[in-house]
Scaffold this motif. Sequence first.
Motif, mmCIF file in Angstrom:
data_model
loop_
_atom_site.group_PDB
_atom_site.id
_atom_site.type_symbol
_atom_site.label_atom_id
_atom_site.label_comp_id
_atom_site.label_asym_id
_atom_site.label_seq_id
_atom_site.Cartn_x
_atom_site.Cartn_y
_atom_site.Cartn_z
ATOM 1 N N ASP A 161 -1.995 10.120 -3.621
ATOM 2 C CA ASP A 161 -2.680 9.874 -4.888
ATOM 3 C C ASP A 161 -4.127 10.330 -4.732
ATOM 4 O O ASP A 161 -4.805 9.939 -3.783
ATOM 5 C CB ASP A 161 -2.686 8.386 -5.231
ATOM 6 C CG ASP A 161 -1.311 7.849 -5.545
ATOM 7 O OD1 ASP A 161 -0.440 8.642 -5.935
ATOM 8 O OD2 ASP A 161 -1.106 6.630 -5.405
ATOM 9 N N LYS B 266 9.254 13.651 -13.066
ATOM 10 C CA LYS B 266 8.945 12.650 -12.062
ATOM 11 C C LYS B 266 10.183 11.807 -11.832
ATOM 12 O O LYS B 266 11.164 11.919 -12.545
ATOM 13 C CB LYS B 266 7.746 11.807 -12.474
ATOM 14 C CG LYS B 266 7.810 11.140 -13.809
ATOM 15 C CD LYS B 266 6.499 10.433 -14.068
ATOM 16 C CE LYS B 266 6.466 9.890 -15.479
ATOM 17 N NZ LYS B 266 5.237 9.155 -15.741
ATOM 18 N N VAL C 290 -0.145 13.219 -7.198
ATOM 19 C CA VAL C 290 -0.677 12.985 -8.539
ATOM 20 C C VAL C 290 -2.201 12.935 -8.468
ATOM 21 O O VAL C 290 -2.777 12.468 -7.486
ATOM 22 C CB VAL C 290 -0.090 11.690 -9.152
ATOM 23 C CG1 VAL C 290 -0.507 10.473 -8.380
ATOM 24 C CG2 VAL C 290 -0.456 11.551 -10.610
ATOM 25 N N LEU D 17 0.541 15.731 -12.586
ATOM 26 C CA LEU D 17 1.578 15.710 -11.562
ATOM 27 C C LEU D 17 1.600 17.055 -10.856
ATOM 28 O O LEU D 17 1.674 18.099 -11.514
ATOM 29 C CB LEU D 17 2.938 15.432 -12.194
ATOM 30 C CG LEU D 17 3.052 14.144 -13.008
ATOM 31 C CD1 LEU D 17 4.407 14.082 -13.690
ATOM 32 C CD2 LEU D 17 2.825 12.943 -12.138
ATOM 33 N N SER E 273 -2.767 11.557 -16.156
ATOM 34 C CA SER E 273 -2.676 12.033 -14.787
ATOM 35 C C SER E 273 -2.054 13.420 -14.768
ATOM 36 O O SER E 273 -1.438 13.851 -15.737
ATOM 37 C CB SER E 273 -1.854 11.062 -13.940
ATOM 38 O OG SER E 273 -0.565 10.919 -14.496
#
Length: 103
Positions: free
Chosen positions: A95, A16, A33, A44, A42
């Motif tokens: 997101d 990231k 994400v 990615l 989370s």
Amino acid sequence: MKNYTFSINAIYREKKGTNNSRKIRLKNKFPSVIYGNQPRISVLIVLDHDAIFHLQKNKDFYSKTIKIKIKLDTYFVRIKNVQWHPFKQKLLHIDFININNTI
């Protein structure tokens, strides 16, 4: 869960940061994400820009459940936030919130 409207294929990303995100965007893809129910957990991912750009033209894209398939894993998500380029019609980041409690 069978009540999804859209299905998206994605790939995992390992790094990231701003520099990595720029490299991803140069390949006509963009970082994203998936947030889980646990704090600080989370997933990615990388999404294809053109595929998502065309899907998001449908008004239901922002309100319905989306199925994201990554290799053998499947996540059912909803959109939490979308970031756009300030003056180009280009997606920068999305997101997602996992609604299936699998993260």
